[in-house]
Structure formats: C-alpha cells, structure tokens
Design a protein around this motif. Structure first.
Motif, mmCIF file in Angstrom:
data_model
loop_
_atom_site.group_PDB
_atom_site.id
_atom_site.type_symbol
_atom_site.label_atom_id
_atom_site.label_comp_id
_atom_site.label_asym_id
_atom_site.label_seq_id
_atom_site.Cartn_x
_atom_site.Cartn_y
_atom_site.Cartn_z
ATOM 1 N N VAL A 75 0.832 -1.204 0.000
ATOM 2 C CA VAL A 75 0.000 0.000 0.000
ATOM 3 C C VAL A 75 0.867 1.254 0.000
ATOM 4 O O VAL A 75 1.791 1.383 0.817
ATOM 5 C CB VAL A 75 -0.935 0.018 1.227
ATOM 6 N N ALA A 76 0.553 2.170 -0.911
ATOM 7 C CA ALA A 76 1.220 3.469 -0.953
ATOM 8 C C ALA A 76 0.228 4.539 -0.506
ATOM 9 O O ALA A 76 -0.951 4.486 -0.874
ATOM 10 C CB ALA A 76 1.717 3.781 -2.363
ATOM 11 N N VAL A 77 0.696 5.485 0.267
ATOM 12 C CA VAL A 77 -0.164 6.566 0.749
ATOM 13 C C VAL A 77 0.450 7.923 0.399
ATOM 14 O O VAL A 77 1.622 8.178 0.715
ATOM 15 C CB VAL A 77 -0.385 6.477 2.271
ATOM 16 N N PHE A 78 -0.349 8.747 -0.262
ATOM 17 C CA PHE A 78 0.053 10.121 -0.560
ATOM 18 C C PHE A 78 -0.457 10.996 0.580
ATOM 19 O O PHE A 78 -1.667 11.225 0.709
ATOM 20 C CB PHE A 78 -0.551 10.583 -1.884
ATOM 21 N N ALA A 79 0.442 11.464 1.413
ATOM 22 C CA ALA A 79 0.032 12.258 2.580
ATOM 23 C C ALA A 79 1.221 13.037 3.116
ATOM 24 O O ALA A 79 2.383 12.715 2.839
ATOM 25 C CB ALA A 79 -0.548 11.359 3.669
#
Length: 234
Positions: A75-79
């Motif tokens: 899982v990749a998260v843009f934050a």
C-alpha cells in the motif's frame, strides 16, 4: 486447433460446461482439481446486464472480504505531516507527497493500492494517466481518498477488494486462495457478490446479474447458479 494437455483434461473431467452448480459444490470442485505447485488464487467473474459506456450503468465499489484475500498487498499513501505518520503507523509500505508523485511519474510503481488524503489530490490528479489504466488511481467512491488513512490502510491490508466493471459488462476479482477452507471461500464469494449487487446502477435494466463463474489460476471455470450466492438477478 491446440491440443488440450493431460492436466487440463483431468481438471475438466466431471464438470458439465452448461450446468449451473451450487456455490458450495463449485468451490469444492475447484479445490479437488487444484494440482499446481503453488497456492492458486480463486477468482469469481460476474456478467452483468449493464453497458458501462453509459455513466448511469457504471458499476464500481469496494468490499472487505471476511476472510481476507490470502495475498500480501503493498500500500502506498500520498500524505503529509501527521497523516503521513498515521499511515506509517498503520502499516503502509510507501508514504510520501511530492517525492512519491515524482517517483510514480518516473515509472516506479512498487505498490498494489494507492490511498491519498483529500488535500493531496491536486498533486495526485497529475498521475491519472499513469495510475488510472492500472486501476490504482485513488477514488473517494471506493474509500481510497480519505482523511482517515489509517483505517484505509488497515482495510487494504486486511482484505479490501476493489471492483470495476469492464467494457464487456464483466466484473471479476480474486477472492482467496485454494488453501483456504471451503467455508471461507464461500463466505468471501458471497460477500463479493453482495457488494456487486448493492452497487447496481440506476441505469441497469432487466436481469442485472446474468452469469457467474468461479475458477482457479490454473483450473477450469465452473458456472454457478446465482441463487446459491444469494445474489438477486433482478
């Protein structure tokens, strides 16, 4: 005409191509015929009475499978800031902002699902042509654009499966592994079918769920009686 190998002939033996089987029997047939040296994925495919070229007939959603998928999801998260820290604490594999956008733009996509906080979408929107065709573009409709990144990461890691109808009106997904017991697979397939049913669009006319089949990675397809899933054809 290509020759059918001995393994395929053996796997197909006892399966009537035109018969509709109850879900429990269909799942057991796949498990009994699994001869691959790896843990095959069980997939379900549903033919729907929709034409996704029309906006009011698009079918899309997400379902949390009760028994997980059996596969490791990166899982990749843009934050940024606190949200980035929350994502890391929840188990996200990759977390970033401008740096992650640049990484994806350069062609490095080392993840299976992308999540973004709403404030990041101005940046992430630039990646539509890269992530969209791969089915990885964050979308609020399936819970991957959200301020609650921790919950989204945990759902993705725990068995959340996204689905989207294809041009031919087919929606499909992996719903577990052959190594799962039959009960777990049946529960997962029913959960998936129920989610697809609940995602029925306003423009769908006539029979919505038309045909259902289950298969394994290396195995034959088995047609399933929709009534055995609890999925209405209405």
């Amino acid at each position: 005409m290509a020759k059918i190998g001995k393994r395929i002939r053996s796997a197909r033996e006892g399966i009537e191509r035109t018969k509709l089987y109850g879900l429990d029997e269909a799942v057991q047939m796949l498990k009994d015929r699994s001869k691959a040296k790896f843990d095959e994925t069980i997939e379900v495919a549903m033919n729907l009475g929709v034409d996704p070229r029309h906006a009011d007939q698009m079918v899309r959603g997400v379902v949390n499978l009760p028994n997980g998928t059996g596969r490791t999801v990166r899982v990749a998260v843009f934050a940024r800031g606190d949200k980035a820290e929350e994502a890391k604490a929840a188990g996200a594999d990759i977390v970033g902002a401008e740096d992650l956008v640049e990484q994806v733009q350069s062609g490095t996509i080392d993840f299976d699902r992308a999540i973004a906080t709403p404030d990041m979408m101005a940046l992430v929107g630039r990646l539509g042509k890269v992530l969209g065709p791969r089915g990885l573009m964050p979308n609020p409709r399936v819970g991957t654009v959200t301020p609650d990144v921790a919950a989204a990461v945990k759902a993705s890691k725990g068995g959340a499966v996204e689905f989207r109808v294809e041009k031919a009106g087919i929606v499909h997904a992996g719903v577990g592994k052959v190594s799962f017991d039959s009960k777990a697979l049946v529960e997962n397939i029913r959960a998936f079918a129920d989610a697809v049913q609940k995602a029925k669009p306003s423009g769908a006319k006539g029979n919505y769920v038309q045909r259902i089949a289950v298969t394994s990675t290396m195995g034959p397809g088995v047609k399933v009686d929709p009534s055995s899933l609890g999925a209405s054809q209405a």
